[in-house]
Scaffold this active site. Structure first.
Site, PDB file in Angstrom:
ATOM      1  N   ASP A   1       0.940  -1.091   0.079  1.00 40.76           N
ATOM      2  CA  ASP A   1      -0.028   0.072   0.019  1.00 40.76           C
ATOM      3  C   ASP A   1       0.921   1.236   0.049  1.00 40.76           C
ATOM      4  O   ASP A   1       2.053   1.079   0.198  1.00 40.76           O
ATOM      5  CB  ASP A   1      -0.915  -0.199   1.331  1.00 40.76           C
ATOM      6  CG  ASP A   1      -1.722   1.074   1.342  1.00 40.76           C
ATOM      7  OD1 ASP A   1      -2.238   1.712   0.243  1.00 40.76           O
ATOM      8  OD2 ASP A   1      -1.838   1.727   2.455  1.00 40.76           O
TER       9      ASP A   1
ATOM     10  N   ASP B   1      -7.497  -1.775   4.093  1.00 42.45           N
ATOM     11  CA  ASP B   1      -6.377  -2.795   3.601  1.00 42.45           C
ATOM     12  C   ASP B   1      -6.687  -4.321   3.997  1.00 42.45           C
ATOM     13  O   ASP B   1      -6.161  -5.379   3.872  1.00 42.45           O
ATOM     14  CB  ASP B   1      -5.041  -2.600   3.864  1.00 42.45           C
ATOM     15  CG  ASP B   1      -4.349  -1.403   3.098  1.00 42.45           C
ATOM     16  OD1 ASP B   1      -4.716  -0.995   2.149  1.00 42.45           O
ATOM     17  OD2 ASP B   1      -3.689  -0.487   3.663  1.00 42.45           O
TER      18      ASP B   1
ATOM     19  N   ASP C   1      -1.702  -0.822   5.854  1.00 44.15           N
ATOM     20  CA  ASP C   1      -2.079  -0.357   7.264  1.00 44.15           C
ATOM     21  C   ASP C   1      -3.385   0.058   7.405  1.00 44.15           C
ATOM     22  O   ASP C   1      -3.458   0.210   8.776  1.00 44.15           O
ATOM     23  CB  ASP C   1      -0.762   0.829   7.667  1.00 44.15           C
ATOM     24  CG  ASP C   1      -1.231   2.039   6.985  1.00 44.15           C
ATOM     25  OD1 ASP C   1      -1.603   1.874   5.769  1.00 44.15           O
ATOM     26  OD2 ASP C   1      -0.979   3.021   7.542  1.00 44.15           O
TER      27      ASP C   1
END
Length: 662
Positions: free
Chosen positions: A365, A562, A558
């Site tokens: 990410d 996600d 995080d």
């Protein structure tokens, strides 16, 4: 998944599993939070360990001395040598004999205790007293080495993450405090946290101002300011002022407890190699007994050499004991978990370690993973009639009252430069555009392009920024300048991505940000494959696409958004400073939230699997060689002792190497 596996779990230190117990482990031994990944006999605090080990250590010393004196000296008359060997045998082997007897009563006789018992009793029957005692002696030495190694690795895991409080100071209505066990604190209670104390439970500050050290949870060294209304997490340290914290989650649901529970489940989520050994033992042990009986009886009926073939069969039984495998493979994984915890990497199970070895792509990410997730003023561009500091000071003065992250970054940059700010008046926030404020008698506009257009501010031709958000400033109806504000790439991101690529693993990034922002981050860090402007559900589809292209995927994220991708990845890894949902869904947690933890975890998984396979190959290889030599008449009971306990000890020592990996 972990919960479903608890019924058939192995003890992470000894490998005892379900109906195949090992070294005094029982089916009803329960995993306990304080006994990370171990059954009740292997766990406990230091005081208990000392009490439990005092008698076995004493018997080990006495049995060893009696055996050595009898075997190596003439101090004991020959007439008393047999009783001396029997006493030494009982001191050293009573645990094995007891366990074998209990398993026979449970109708589960076929384990290594049974093999050692019948082999050594048979050795006594044919007059090989020293060999019988030696089997038990070396077995005890190997077990002692294993216990020492497990204790060390367990302490390293506990030292790395066990931040839970024993007691808390609950505030009473009259202002006094009462010390109560942390587990008795209820939601709604207010607890006092003194300077230097850890915050015991998740909660909200109801009184006091302080700086909070969150490094134990996030790895960030800079203390975080908190005041009334601030949310605080258990495990953080109060550094500068007394706080009164209203509990929002009981101990069982607090941040540090969740992390501990994740590590505790490490033993429950058994790696495939461990499950293979458990299934292997169920077939292996009765087969070995049958072969030994056949070896003792069939050739003896043909040749009449009963003594020789019984000795050969007993030697075969000792050689075939699976101690080395039962001890070393689970210990390899637990040692790997312990070594990782020292680096702030928490594997939730052996499956994650095993799966990570096969990873073909690491997918990141962006915000909060590759970048810090904060906003920083990277550039100030002023109009010809103004200085950069003038534009920054005016904008920061207007933004002082705003809690928006961009506004706070502007004020922080102005303070860092030592600029003097003026208290604004007549502040008006314009939704989706920015704000208007009176600063020192000047009408200041701070906002995006839409605000400038709406207020009919004439804009010069400006070069598009490579990356970041633009905050325009106008003073008294004239364009004054702009600030370029962007997220910051983590300091270790470039080196971490390079290290992953050097392992032959592809790097990719999935983000909901713009393609321009994603491409900029990728170009700066060296990420190979970029997919941008994605919704959470799009990330799952894109991850499946990456899996088809590159192979098994490790996803690192995080945020709450996600969580679905983390759960769907072959291995999901969460930054410890991220959302609870991400931490819960992940297989691995990087407590320090550093990108460098990713290549470190990949390296540790490869080393752990390498050591586990070394143990399997070495143990089976030595046993095969000595078995063949035994059938050919070249291997004595002493060789059998080495093939059993000696190999087990060497495998344990090999596993312990993981604890010293840097």
């Amino acid at each position: 998944m972990a919960e479903e596996s608890l019924k058939e779990t192995t003890c992470s230190c000894c490998g005892g599993a379900g109906e195949h117990e090992h070294h005094h482990h029982h089916d009803d031994d329960a995993l306990d939070l304080d006994k990370i990944g171990t059954c009740s006999c292997c766990a406990g605090d230091d005081d208990d360990d000392e009490e439990e080990e005092e008698m076995p250590l004493w018997t080990l010393i006495v049995g060893t001395l009696l055996f050595l004196v009898t075997y190596l000296t003439d101090l004991i008359p020959e007439a008393f040598s047999l009783p001396a060997y029997i006493v030494a045998y009982l001191f050293l082997g009573y645990g094995v004999l007891r366990e074998a007897g209990e398993n026979i009563l449970k109708r589960q006789p076929f384990d290594e205790n049974f093999l050692m018992a019948i082999a050594t009793i048979g050795a006594f029957c044919i007059g090989d007293y020293p060999e019988a005692v030696a089997v038990m002696l070396f077995s005890r030495i190997g077990e002692a080495m294993e216990e020492k190694a497990v204790h060390r690795s367990r302490k390293q895991v506990a030292a790395a993450i066990d931040l839970r409080p024993e007691v808390v100071q609950r505030l009473n209505e009259d202002g006094t405090t009462t010390e109560i066990p942390a587990k008795e604190a209820a939601v709604g209670d207010v607890v006092a946290v003194r300077v230097g104390d850890r915050i015991p439970l998740d909660g909200i500050v109801v009184a006091g101002d302080s700086l909070i050290d969150t490094s134990a949870l996030t790895g960030e060294p800079v203390p975080v300011a908190c005041r009334e209304g601030s949310e605080v997490l258990s495990g953080s340290i109060n550094t500068s002022g007394v706080l009164h914290v209203k509990v929002t989650k009981p101990l069982a649901e607090s941040m540090v407890t969740k992390i501990l529970e994740s590590v505790e489940k490490a033993a429950a989520r058994k790696p495939k190699i461990d499950r293979f050994i458990t299934r292997f033992a169920r077939i292996y042990t009765p087969a070995v007994v049958a072969i030994a009986v056949g070896t003792a009886v069939i050739p003896s009926l043909v040749t009449g050499h009963w003594n020789y073939w019984i000795y050969t069969a007993l030697t075969f039984l000792v050689i075939s004991c699976p101690c080395a495998l039962v001890l070393s493979v689970p210990l390899s994984f637990f040692a790997g978990i312990g070594a990782a915890s020292k680096q702030g990497i928490l594997f939730k199970g052996g499956i994650a370690i095993e799966q990570m070895k096969r990873i073909g792509a690491v997918v990141f990410d962006k915000t909060g993973t590759i970048t810090k997730g904060n906003f920083v003023v990277h550039q100030v561009e002023s109009a010809d009639n103004r200085s950069d500091d003038d534009v920054l000071a005016l904008c920061a003065s207007a933004e002082q009252a705003s809690n928006h992250p961009i506004a706070r970054s502007v004020v922080a940059q102005a303070c860092e430069r030592g600029l003097t700010l003026t208290e604004p008046s007549a502040i008006e926030e314009i939704a989706g555009q920015g704000l208007r404020a009176n600063v020192g008698g000047h009408l200041v506009l701070c906002g995006n392009q839409r605000l400038m257009d709406a207020q009919k501010i004439t804009m010069p031709e400006l070069t598009a920024t490579e990356y970041g958000s633009e905050l325009y400033v106008a003073v008294d109806g004239e364009y004054a300048g702009r600030l370029v504000i962007s997220d910051t790439i983590k300091e270790d991101a470039v080196d971490a991505v390079k290290a992953i690529s050097q392992m032959g693993i592809t790097t990719a990034m999935l983000t909901g940000d713009s393609q321009q922002a994603a491409d900029y981050i990728a170009s700066k860090t060296g990420i190979d494959d970029v997919r941008a402007k994605l919704l959470p559900q799009d990330k799952v589809d894109q991850m499946d696409s990456l899996r088809r292209k590159y192979g098994p995927v490790l996803f690192v994220g995080d945020g709450i958004n996600d969580a679905p991708v983390l759960a769907g990845a072959d291995v999901g890894a969460a930054m410890g400073s991220g959302a609870d949902a991400a931490v819960e869904a992940a297989d691995v947690v990087f407590m320090h939230s550093r990108v460098s933890a990713v290549p470190a975890a990949l390296h540790l998984s490869k080393e752990t699997m390498k050591i586990a396979m070394e143990n399997v190959i070495f143990a089976l290889g030595v046993k095969a060689v000595v078995m063949i030599a035994g059938f050919a008449g070249y291997a004595s009971m002493w060789a059998a002792v080495f093939a059993d306990s000696g190999v087990a000890a060497l495998c344990v020592l090999n596993s312990v190497r993981m604890l010293y990996k840097k």
